[in-house]
Write an enzyme that holds these catalytic residues in place. Sequence first.
Site, short mmCIF file in Angstrom:
data_model
loop_
_atom_site.label_atom_id
_atom_site.label_comp_id
_atom_site.label_asym_id
_atom_site.label_seq_id
_atom_site.Cartn_x
_atom_site.Cartn_y
_atom_site.Cartn_z
N HIS A 1 59.88 28.40 96.81
CA HIS A 1 58.60 28.53 97.17
C HIS A 1 57.77 28.65 98.10
O HIS A 1 57.58 28.08 99.12
CB HIS A 1 57.80 27.59 96.26
CG HIS A 1 55.97 27.68 96.19
ND1 HIS A 1 55.87 27.72 94.56
CD2 HIS A 1 55.19 28.08 96.82
CE1 HIS A 1 54.57 27.81 94.69
NE2 HIS A 1 54.30 28.44 95.97
N HIS B 1 55.21 32.12 100.77
CA HIS B 1 54.03 33.43 101.03
C HIS B 1 53.62 33.55 102.02
O HIS B 1 53.43 33.44 102.93
CB HIS B 1 52.35 32.41 100.85
CG HIS B 1 51.97 31.23 99.34
ND1 HIS B 1 51.66 32.23 98.10
CD2 HIS B 1 52.13 30.51 98.71
CE1 HIS B 1 51.63 30.99 97.32
NE2 HIS B 1 52.18 29.72 97.19
N GLN C 1 46.62 35.42 92.70
CA GLN C 1 46.10 34.24 93.28
C GLN C 1 44.27 33.89 92.76
O GLN C 1 44.01 32.37 92.41
CB GLN C 1 45.69 34.97 95.36
CG GLN C 1 45.08 33.05 95.72
CD GLN C 1 45.46 31.97 96.34
OE1 GLN C 1 46.55 32.30 96.85
NE2 GLN C 1 45.12 31.31 95.74
N HIS D 1 52.32 28.71 89.65
CA HIS D 1 51.57 28.45 90.58
C HIS D 1 51.13 27.19 88.93
O HIS D 1 50.08 27.78 88.31
CB HIS D 1 50.25 28.15 91.18
CG HIS D 1 51.23 28.85 92.68
ND1 HIS D 1 51.44 29.58 92.77
CD2 HIS D 1 51.05 27.92 93.79
CE1 HIS D 1 52.09 29.94 93.97
NE2 HIS D 1 51.42 29.57 94.40
N GLU E 1 48.17 22.30 89.96
CA GLU E 1 48.24 22.03 91.35
C GLU E 1 46.99 21.33 92.29
O GLU E 1 46.02 21.61 92.33
CB GLU E 1 48.56 23.34 92.52
CG GLU E 1 48.38 22.53 94.09
CD GLU E 1 48.46 24.22 94.77
OE1 GLU E 1 48.54 24.90 94.75
OE2 GLU E 1 48.81 23.69 96.45
N ASP F 1 56.40 26.73 100.93
CA ASP F 1 55.47 27.22 100.58
C ASP F 1 54.46 27.39 101.43
O ASP F 1 53.94 29.21 101.58
CB ASP F 1 54.50 25.32 99.90
CG ASP F 1 53.10 26.37 99.17
OD1 ASP F 1 53.19 27.37 98.69
OD2 ASP F 1 52.52 25.35 99.52
N TRP G 1 46.21 27.93 104.70
CA TRP G 1 46.72 26.53 104.27
C TRP G 1 47.68 25.05 105.05
O TRP G 1 47.07 24.33 104.55
CB TRP G 1 47.16 26.77 102.93
CG TRP G 1 46.97 27.18 101.95
CD1 TRP G 1 45.26 27.02 101.11
CD2 TRP G 1 46.78 28.38 101.65
NE1 TRP G 1 45.30 27.77 100.28
CE2 TRP G 1 45.19 29.12 100.57
CE3 TRP G 1 47.49 29.51 102.18
CZ2 TRP G 1 45.50 29.77 100.43
CZ3 TRP G 1 46.64 31.17 102.08
CH2 TRP G 1 45.93 31.26 100.45
FE FE2 Z 1 52.49 28.13 96.68
#
Ligand code: FE2
Length: 423
Positions: A57, A59, A152, A210, A213, A309, A315
């Site tokens: 996983h 991005h 997203q 996702h 979360e 991630d 993030w």
């Molecule tokens: Fe993610």
Amino acid sequence: MLDLILRRCALPTGGELVDIAVKDGRIAEVRPALEAQARDEIAVDGRLVTPSFVDSHFHMDSTLSYGLPRVNESGTLLEGIALWGELKPNLTGDAVKERARRLCRWSIARGTLAIRSHVDTSDPSLLAVRALLEVREEMKPWIDLQLVAFPQDGVLRLEGARDSLETALDLGVDVVGGIPHFERTMADGAESVRLLCEIAAERGLRVDMHCDESDDPLSRHVESLIYQTQRLGLHGRVAGSHLTSMHSMDNYYVSKLIPLIAEAGLHAIPNPLINITLQGRHDTYPKRRGMTRVKELMAAGVNVAFGHDCVMDPWYPLGSHDMLEVAHMGLHVGQMTGSAEMLACFDAVTTNGAKALGLDGYGLEPGCRADLVVLQCRNPIEALRLSPTRLYVIRGGRVIARTAPETTELTLGEASETVSFDF
Ligand code: FE2
């Protein structure tokens, strides 16, 4: 004539040291003291050889953008999403590709040769999708990138999001993503799961959402994901990523939920570095950890794979894309210090990831692809303890990354001595 022999390798499963022979990019034989010759040999001498690491996983479209246009001062998920919204209009295809290529180089150096990356499909021009499809093809000789169409901003919440997602799939994105907890209502979240699973079933694609979360103990989208998996016959082809709300759910409800996850063959993909930093942000003390129930899922027979991630993005400000760092964090947050539990954390960044992604020919048996990593340690538990140097990274039988062993010269008195942590 063989292409390569790795001599005296320790395997993740233990047992006696073996030689691994490689021919035409695949493992030809695995046995002790192999009497054969090859064009090339590596003296592994008791160190650990593992199939390459898998990041289940990631991005890739936002990676290495830390500080653009500003940093996430609160550190929260929501400020991260807002920041990504500020950055998106200024993205260029070239910048996305340049950062993705750099990240792939870091991954390969750390022995990760397969990454599943979500890519935001909310932007109708699909700039990041097109950029990452190019990078996927360009990097194919060295690393497998699997792309997930990730709406997203919500496939229902954002007008036009469904069309963009379908166009991304038409362009060749591999997997259908989703974000049901970001839709406006619980009902819309369930509807988005239905819609996206149907799109995947029609196209014969895998699903990775996702899912839940949040710290909301009443978030129920994994239940919808299980239901649609069963209804559409997607057994074994669906992953729930994050599943952090399970940390906060009522224990009675979870006692019903986990067997349902196992029954549907859902893969669970927690992201320990991110879950421990983003979840529990509304708590005072005690603060919840937020990572899903890894130990209990594994005990029920669910395939649990860890993801990184984020690396240096809106993030998460840290990371060098090292899957052993991810496993180390997962082990600590999940309190998995029993020896079988530690080995399970190693599996979560290797074999379990390969299962979640559906990788062909992954492993150490004859016939598997010779995608291997030689580490400066003797076993998986030392790998977790040390996050050791990846001495050799091998793709299809060819060494594509090589790092000198780490040693330190100490001078404490008159004489100097060499210290290394593995022996
Ligand atoms: Fe993610």
